[in-house]
Enzyme design. Structure first.
Site, mmCIF file in Angstrom:
data_model
loop_
_atom_site.group_PDB
_atom_site.id
_atom_site.type_symbol
_atom_site.label_atom_id
_atom_site.label_comp_id
_atom_site.label_asym_id
_atom_site.label_seq_id
_atom_site.Cartn_x
_atom_site.Cartn_y
_atom_site.Cartn_z
ATOM 1 N N LYS A 77 0.861 -1.188 0.000
ATOM 2 C CA LYS A 77 0.000 0.000 0.000
ATOM 3 C C LYS A 77 0.886 1.222 0.000
ATOM 4 O O LYS A 77 1.861 1.294 0.755
ATOM 5 C CB LYS A 77 -0.884 0.005 1.266
ATOM 6 N N LYS A 113 5.441 1.938 -2.711
ATOM 7 C CA LYS A 113 5.369 3.312 -3.215
ATOM 8 C C LYS A 113 5.762 3.307 -4.670
ATOM 9 O O LYS A 113 6.511 2.435 -5.118
ATOM 10 C CB LYS A 113 6.341 4.213 -2.438
ATOM 11 N N THR A 197 -5.543 13.150 5.256
ATOM 12 C CA THR A 197 -4.176 13.292 5.751
ATOM 13 C C THR A 197 -4.053 14.556 6.603
ATOM 14 O O THR A 197 -3.524 14.526 7.722
ATOM 15 C CB THR A 197 -3.159 13.305 4.591
ATOM 16 N N SER A 356 -7.693 5.428 3.146
ATOM 17 C CA SER A 356 -7.498 4.541 1.992
ATOM 18 C C SER A 356 -7.926 3.115 2.344
ATOM 19 O O SER A 356 -8.529 2.403 1.536
ATOM 20 C CB SER A 356 -6.022 4.509 1.564
#
Ligand code: GLU
Length: 423
Positions: A77, A113, A197, A356
């Site tokens: 993730k 990533k 975030t 997410s």
């Protein structure tokens, strides 16, 4: 320094920062420290060439990456970054921080990533779409809703996620909303994801402020970065009555001792793509930003910005890491000596990956939650994670970062050990 042949010897690189952070947690891992090498070796790194036909008919090639750092606790993730300074080594560090972040929050994910070395501002909308689609196709062999789930990061947004979802779905012949998160709402996106975030930075930040005796409405706040993270965090601090006295982005630094009008600045930024030229604040030189008096300092842009020199200069009580990896290890030591509390990235900015996770779960069940439910769950998870880290830090007498790593690395390495080595 890394023993991998494909990384540089730069001690200030993001990957070196990650390795130093791992080194600091080893004394607190007991027997599990024997497995720590797994953290120093990304599981899988894919480098792809992305040839792109520009609108004028010429062809340019871009470097693309997807790194899966660790998959012991679940599928990979992590976001996809479009930025001209992206390198394999940077993506490796960002993927490793995702491993630690997911584990610190106890989300059932590993860490990954991606990135493309490109300045998205130089591309037209159509060029950006073609670039995204080709990149998605190239990494299509290793992503998937059960393998590795990309999301937005610096330079990418919900539209980029829609193109990624569509490309993956077209290639496999089935609409697969759960392959990416951070999508538009009507394509299986989650309410609350865009603000998540910044919201997490505010929630953990307010809770940390309380614990060290700061009262948020009396605080002077400085924010570096006014994108998806910085602007949302700034808005929430402003709404809570704090004075956001300084904001810096790539274009300018603005200061206003009575507090900047953050909603007006956010409107201006949306229209102009940058804060330069906004009339409601005094422009400062880039370096002067680091020498003003604040209570709360929020790096919310890129890694490596808090150097030892800046750590000595900073006048604040609390640092909230909205960015990934903003503090160099040497600077961490100085901030600790100066009794400046740092809420580390792997907790502070984990609101994004937490929502997410909610989005991924909602896509699987095709059952969508209200924004209230999402925000309530997010706030609770973030507060509980911070509480656990705070207790650990007190018990071990270490920084919040090392405490967060102790909690996370124990979960990661325990999973690694229990799964055993194959073959
Ligand atoms: N890019 C964000 C991060 O650095 C979010 C990743 C995600 O949602 O998977 O945490």
């Amino acid at each position: 320094m890394s023993s991998l042949s494909y990384v540089s010897t730069d001690n200030n690189s993001a990957w070196s920062t990650f390795l130093a952070q791992v080194e600091r947690v080893l004394p607190y891992l007991g027997d599990l420290a024997l497995w720590a090498d797994t953290l120093r070796h990304p599981k899988r790194a894919l480098i792809v060439d992305i040839p792109l036909e520009m609108d004028d008919g010429t062809i340019r090639h871009f470097e693309g990456f997807r790194v899966q750092h660790n998959l012991s606790r679940g599928p990979g993730k992590g976001g996809v970054r479009f930025h001209p300074d992206v390198t394999l080594e940077e993506v490796m560090a960002l993927s490793a921080w995702m491993t630690v972040k997911s584990a610190a929050l106890n989300l059932p994910f590993g860490g990954a990533k991606g990135g493309i070395r490109v300045d998205p501002r130089e591309l037209s909308e159509k060029e950006l779409e073609r670039l995204t689609r080709r990149y998605t196709s190239e990494i299509g062999t290793i992503i998937g809703p059960q393998q590795d789930i990309p999301a937005p990061d610096v330079g990418t947004n919900a539209q980029v996620m829609a193109w990624m979802m569509d490309t993956y779905s077209m290639n496999i012949g089935a609409t697969t909303t759960g392959v990416v998160t951070g999508k538009p709402i009507h394509l299986g996106g989650s309410l609350g994801r865009v603000n998540a975030t910044g919201r997490g930075v505010f929630v953990t930040g307010s809770s940390a402020a309380d614990r060290i005796g700061l009262t948020v409405p009396d605080c002077r706040v400085a924010i570096q970065g006014f994108g998806n993270v910085g602007s949302v965090a700034a808005g929430l601090f402003h709404r809570a009555g704090a004075k956001v006295v300084a904001v810096q982005d790539h274009s300018a630094t603005l200061f206003e001792a009575r507090g900047l009008d953050i909603p007006a600045l956010a409107d201006y930024q949306r229209q102009h793509g940058a804060i330069a030229g906004f009339a409601g604040g005094t422009p400062l030189k880039e370096d002067e930003f680091w020498h003003q008096e604040y209570d709360i300092f929020v790096p919310a842009a890129l890694e490596g910005v808090i150097t030892p020199e800046r750590a000595r200069a900073l006048q604040c009580r609390l640092v909230l890491e909205g960015a990934n990896g903003p503090t160099l290890p040497g600077a961490d030591d100085i901030l600790r000596q100066r009794a400046i509390t740092v809420v580390p990235d792997v907790i502070c900015n984990a609101g994004g990956v937490t929502v997410s996770y909610f989005e991924w779960v909602q896509d699987f069940s095709s059952f969508f939650w209200s924004e209230q439910e999402i925000n309530d769950r997010l706030d609770r998870i973030m507060r509980e994670a911070l509480e656990a880290v705070w207790q650990k830090a007190d018990a071990l007498d270490v920084t919040l970062r090392t405490a967060a790593y102790a909690i996370a690395c124990e979960r990661i390495l325990m999973a690694r050990r229990e799964r055993g080595l194959y073959p």
